[in-house]
Write a protein that holds these residues in place. Structure first.
Motif, mmCIF file in Angstrom:
data_model
loop_
_atom_site.group_PDB
_atom_site.id
_atom_site.type_symbol
_atom_site.label_atom_id
_atom_site.label_comp_id
_atom_site.label_asym_id
_atom_site.label_seq_id
_atom_site.Cartn_x
_atom_site.Cartn_y
_atom_site.Cartn_z
ATOM 1 N N ALA A 258 -3.008 53.665 6.148
ATOM 2 C CA ALA A 258 -3.873 54.069 7.252
ATOM 3 C C ALA A 258 -3.351 55.273 8.024
ATOM 4 O O ALA A 258 -4.095 55.890 8.779
ATOM 5 N N ASN A 259 -2.073 55.601 7.839
ATOM 6 C CA ASN A 259 -1.613 56.883 8.367
ATOM 7 C C ASN A 259 -0.418 57.390 7.561
ATOM 8 O O ASN A 259 0.137 56.661 6.726
ATOM 9 N N ASP A 260 -0.033 58.624 7.823
ATOM 10 C CA ASP A 260 1.003 59.259 7.023
ATOM 11 C C ASP A 260 2.375 58.638 7.234
ATOM 12 O O ASP A 260 3.175 58.532 6.304
ATOM 13 N N MET A 261 2.650 58.259 8.442
ATOM 14 C CA MET A 261 3.946 57.665 8.725
ATOM 15 C C MET A 261 4.192 56.459 7.837
ATOM 16 O O MET A 261 5.252 56.316 7.234
ATOM 17 N N MET A 262 3.214 55.607 7.764
ATOM 18 C CA MET A 262 3.357 54.410 6.935
ATOM 19 C C MET A 262 3.403 54.790 5.461
ATOM 20 O O MET A 262 4.133 54.189 4.672
ATOM 21 N N ALA A 263 2.620 55.798 5.085
ATOM 22 C CA ALA A 263 2.637 56.244 3.699
ATOM 23 C C ALA A 263 4.026 56.735 3.328
ATOM 24 O O ALA A 263 4.541 56.440 2.245
ATOM 25 N N ILE A 264 4.659 57.467 4.230
ATOM 26 C CA ILE A 264 5.993 57.984 3.956
ATOM 27 C C ILE A 264 6.997 56.831 3.889
ATOM 28 O O ILE A 264 7.892 56.821 3.047
ATOM 29 N N GLY A 265 6.813 55.864 4.748
ATOM 30 C CA GLY A 265 7.660 54.672 4.685
ATOM 31 C C GLY A 265 7.523 53.982 3.333
ATOM 32 O O GLY A 265 8.514 53.597 2.702
ATOM 33 N N ALA A 266 6.298 53.854 2.869
ATOM 34 C CA ALA A 266 6.045 53.192 1.587
ATOM 35 C C ALA A 266 6.627 54.013 0.449
ATOM 36 O O ALA A 266 7.239 53.470 -0.486
ATOM 37 N N LEU A 267 6.467 55.310 0.551
ATOM 38 C CA LEU A 267 6.996 56.222 -0.462
ATOM 39 C C LEU A 267 8.495 56.013 -0.603
ATOM 40 O O LEU A 267 9.040 55.931 -1.717
#
Lengths: 363, 363
Positions: A258-267
């Motif tokens: 739902a946002n980039d911060m979380m996407a980067i965390g997941a990455l």
DNA sequence: CTCGCATGTGTAACCGTTTACATGTTGGTG
DNA sequence: CACCAACATGTAAACGGTTACACATGCGAG
């Protein structure tokens, strides 16, 4: 009987008295009116007198007390900004956008953050009464419509990214459409099982993005099951969700955060679990924060002009003030429509596994 | 002759007049003094009268005009915050820290950003005169000492991360020591040729970090040549510098970037050049922004409590105000020392190539 | 019964500006 | 030469509050 004292009561000058218009007037041998006229650039004062006053103003370094001026003119040139407890670049970009537009118009910003319910918001607004000419409010977690009703007097206000009803002026990002577009893109890349890491439960954007995910999933991949992991827009929650997804069996093809911060965390989680993105799992985010382009692999996301949101909101509140005033604030105002929705624009990079033909879709 | 009109001049009520203390007084059948007393919680008003006034206040939803109150009490509970054009998380963290401390004390923040020289700063401060009780200033690009002298009257002010002289109150990060410590760490990891990506030339922190790099290099690796690539604290400049370093021959063992954003940019550049970090090249940053822990490999950096900096600065300015006032603002004040320096604390992760024994040095 | 004192409330001055209106002072015109 | 406009300047009211002080009342003590 005692003679009436004509010296000013000392009680009223408790601290180092600053230089007032009266001091300047006395020093220049004129009345306060003339000083005021010079200060405000009126032309009805003789050149000679003006020069003398000007000289005294500079010598004494007089600058007017804005609070007092505000009281009589009823113009403070201050816009109140009420924000929730925001994190990271979203916050700073938003402020920058608002500030940029405010600077252009020589307006000031009175900042207040409230991470609470409507009651706290109303209290914060009350505590700005008589100081601000307009209000910019971001209330992502609740129905903002209630706020304006609970106020004692109407203040021009514009909501940002909030759930508003009743045609209250607002500027928002179309999170729903953006989310649908992103999911559609993931599907077009060939992914068939797509998970979602959602934002805080009580957040409006979060809710809209999740809804977009669900609806597009149902539309593009009939029969596919939605898989939603809870997050809170922070990197850590994205990391946790990433770990959970990596361990899952069968593992989903793709993840829409739902946002980039979380996407980067997941990455980051995928990386430490030995998964290669996008080969083993694809991911896409939302917001296009500056860093999205610099992580490896570069993050596919939906670009949201956050600063633009702030800029537009400020312009809109200026318009609202002018409307209430019945006259432009300075120059002819730039009246924006009452409810504005900004469309996010998909930015395709590597993380989604799109087979990019030719030059990358990158700035 | 015309009879003197005793109706108030209509010219003075140009807009929808809001509810004032007089309206409440009239409605409750008391004098304004009593209403004021109730509003301010004085005890010298009879219970019965108080209740009646209270009821009217609530019914009319009266809330006092703060600007007017400020004029007579000389207390605005507003702190002016003057910042340069900041980017990213540094900005948002700083504001959050300031805001947190301000909220606790029921203070408001008047925000102003100026990206200019001392003259513009002075102008911005003047434009806050009579509105703010104290000032928080960040002037990283110039000698801040000049500002206070150019002001017409002394306002309590505290500088943040600025070059100040003459014992002006300030709160700063010890960038110099932090940089030395970080370079020392890189040396201890076995790296012998260490490059530096510096920040903007006119920035104080940037200057200090560069100086720390140079001094520590000279101390730890006598004879080693300093290699400095210019940057601007943005990711893009870090990326560019990273590309340049990767192409260099011989390639340095390690890079110390003046902040995390640039380090992440460089990391991304190394990745796309096919270099493996830290095997082929090591990197360390500065700031420890939240994302530093989530990039691959996780970034070694110097942790700076930015929010803490803001919090301390606000507490310090409150102390300065109380000092000027000669009395506490509310409760007994928390007086901080005049010049405070925060020590950055090294955070060792993977990117520096340290041979980590046992559990990682990570939260 | 007076006096003094505590208590509650009202009156008006004051904060530092802006500005409508009054009051000179010119200088041109009939 | 009287008159009137135009202009420059001063005077004081107003903005919306706070609070020192005056004033009125009630009550206990001498």
């Amino acid at each position: 009987m005692s003679a009436k004292s004509n010296t000013p009561r000392s009680k009223y000058v408790p601290r180092a008295a600053s230089i007032t218009i009266k001091d300047v007037a006395r020093e220049a041998g004129v009345s306060v009116a003339s000083v005021s006229r010079v200060m405000n650039g009126h032309d009805n004062v003789q050149a000679e007198t003006r020069a003398r006053i000007q000289a005294v103003i500079e010598r004494m370094r007089y600058s007017p007390h804005l609070g007092a001026r505000e009281l009589i003119t009823r113009r403070s040139r201050i816009i109140g900004v009420l924000l929730p407890d925001l994190h990271g670049e979203f916050f700073s970009e938003l402020i920058r956008g608002i500030d940029t537009a405010a600077r252009e118009r020589k307006l000031h910003l009175l900042l207040s953050s409230a991470h609470g319910d409507a009651a706290e918001m109303v209290a914060a607004i009350q505590s700005m009464r008589g100081r601000v000419e307009g209000l910019l409010i971001m209330a992502p977690h609740l129905d903002a419509s209630g706020i304006s009703e609970r106020l004692s007097e109407p203040v021009p206000m514009v909501f940002m990214n909030s759930r508003v009803e009743g045609g209250l002026p607002s500027v928002s990002i179309d999170s729903y459409s953006g989310a649908r577009a992103m999911v559609r893109h993931l599907v077009s890349c060939g992914h068939r099982t797509i998970a979602h890491i959602s934002g805080p439960a009580d957040n409006f954007d979060s809710h809209e993005r999740r809804r977009g995910y669900e609806d597009e999933l149902a539309a593009s991949l009939p029969g596919a099951r939605a898989l939603i992991l809870p997050g809170d827009f922070g990197e850590a929650s994205g990391h946790a969700a990433g770990c959970a997804l990596a361990a899952r069996s069968p593992r989903p093809d793709a993840v829409f955060a739902a946002n980039d911060m979380m996407a980067i965390g997941a990455l980051s989680a995928f990386g430490s679990q030995g998964l290669e993105v996008p080969r083993d799992i694809a991911i896409a985010g939302f917001d296009d924060i500056p860093l999205a382009a610099f992580v490896r692999p570069a993050l596919t996301t939906a670009r949201v002009h956050i600063a633009e949101l702030g800029r537009l909101a400020l312009r809109r509140v200026v318009a609202a003030i002018e409307l209430a005033l019945g006259q432009p604030l300075d120059e002819p105002g730039d009246l924006a429509p009452d409810c504005l929705t900004l469309q996010p624009e998909p930015v395709v990079r590597q993380s989604c596994g799109a087979r990019l033909a030719g030059p990358l879709n990158e700035k």
